[in-house]
Design a protein around this motif. Structure first.
Motif, PDB file in Angstrom:
ATOM      1  N   ASP A 183       0.827  -1.204   0.000  1.00 43.47           N
ATOM      2  CA  ASP A 183       0.000   0.000   0.000  1.00 43.47           C
ATOM      3  C   ASP A 183       0.865   1.259   0.000  1.00 43.47           C
ATOM      4  N   SER A 184       1.929   1.233   0.811  1.00 44.67           N
ATOM      5  CA  SER A 184       2.837   2.387   0.859  1.00 44.67           C
ATOM      6  C   SER A 184       3.500   2.605  -0.494  1.00 44.67           C
ATOM      7  N   LYS A 198       3.897   5.585  -5.429  1.00 42.74           N
ATOM      8  CA  LYS A 198       3.796   5.601  -6.889  1.00 42.74           C
ATOM      9  C   LYS A 198       2.785   6.660  -7.331  1.00 42.74           C
ATOM     10  N   ASN A 199       1.640   6.707  -6.632  1.00 39.00           N
ATOM     11  CA  ASN A 199       0.624   7.715  -6.960  1.00 39.00           C
ATOM     12  C   ASN A 199       1.165   9.127  -6.715  1.00 39.00           C
ATOM     13  N   TYR A 200       1.851   9.319  -5.588  1.00 42.28           N
ATOM     14  CA  TYR A 200       2.445  10.637  -5.301  1.00 42.28           C
ATOM     15  C   TYR A 200       3.456  11.011  -6.372  1.00 42.28           C
ATOM     16  N   LYS A 201       4.239  10.029  -6.777  1.00 42.33           N
ATOM     17  CA  LYS A 201       5.245  10.280  -7.818  1.00 42.33           C
ATOM     18  C   LYS A 201       4.557  10.696  -9.111  1.00 42.33           C
ATOM     19  N   LEU A 255       4.890  14.190 -10.901  1.00 44.49           N
ATOM     20  CA  LEU A 255       5.339  14.303 -12.286  1.00 44.49           C
ATOM     21  C   LEU A 255       4.327  15.081 -13.133  1.00 44.49           C
ATOM     22  N   PHE A 256       3.032  14.780 -12.949  1.00 51.02           N
ATOM     23  CA  PHE A 256       1.995  15.486 -13.696  1.00 51.02           C
ATOM     24  C   PHE A 256       2.016  16.974 -13.361  1.00 51.02           C
ATOM     25  N   PHE A 257       2.140  17.277 -12.062  1.00 55.65           N
ATOM     26  CA  PHE A 257       2.179  18.675 -11.630  1.00 55.65           C
ATOM     27  C   PHE A 257       3.391  19.385 -12.226  1.00 55.65           C
TER      28      PHE A 257
END
Length: 189
Positions: free
Chosen positions: A121-122, A127-130, A134-136
């Motif tokens: 989960d971490s 991965k989602n934060y990354k 990246l999108f931001f």
């Protein structure tokens, strides 16, 4: 053994005190000693049955032996009971240890699965934060590039306008724009 016979021999060399002497000849003294002991027993033991005394001694000895055997048997039974209780307790402790071991292994496996799941989960969150970061960053970079392109286009347009505009053209453009703004005001009112 030599010291024992030497002590008898040395006793035989003592100086005699009157008519009393020690006879150190063992073979000669045994029949004499036995006759003296029997004589004393007969003299002092008149009215006492030697076999009765012997029977009493043997009975007492037999009773002591029997009581010792009974005590030993009781001690053996007590020890056997203690041993059986200890074995039962050992079996119980072994069963509890096996249960704790199984529960411990189950708990370890459960904790292991929980840790693996939490780690997964971490990792997913990271991965989602990354991806979000990246999108931001991509959006920020695109916006910066747009601003730079827009500013460069604006500077070129201003440069072109300034070089192409003379004062008369400039005056007509301003008048046309004022006219457009006036007509827009009338429409909105």
């Amino acid at each position: 053994m030599k010291n024992l016979t030497d002590s008898f021999v040395s006793v035989g060399h003592w100086p005699s005190a009157g008519s009393f002497e020690f006879n150190t000849d063992i073979l000669a003294t045994n029949p004499i000693n036995l006759s003296v002991v029997l004589g004393i027993l007969i003299f002092f033991g008149k009215g006492v049955c030697a076999s009765c005394v012997l029977n009493d001694l043997l009975d007492k000895r037999k009773q002591r032996i029997l009581s010792t055997i009974r005590n030993s048997e009781e001690l053996r039974r007590g020890a056997a009971e203690q041993l059986e209780r200890a074995r039962a307790r050992l079996r119980k402790v072994e069963m509890e240890a096996d249960e704790y071991r199984l529960n411990g292994y189950s708990e370890i496996e459960r904790e292991k699965r929980n840790l693996i799941n939490a780690t997964y989960d971490s990792l997913e969150q990271l991965k989602n934060y990354k991806n979000e970061t990246l999108f931001f960053e991509q959006q920020r970079a695109v916006n910066q590039v747009r601003q730079q392109v827009f500013q460069q286009a604006l500077q070129r347009a201003l440069g072109t306008l300034n070089s192409c505009l003379n004062s008369e053209l400039h005056f007509r453009t301003i008048s046309a724009n004022i006219g457009i703004l006036g007509s827009v005001e009338e429409i909105t009112d």
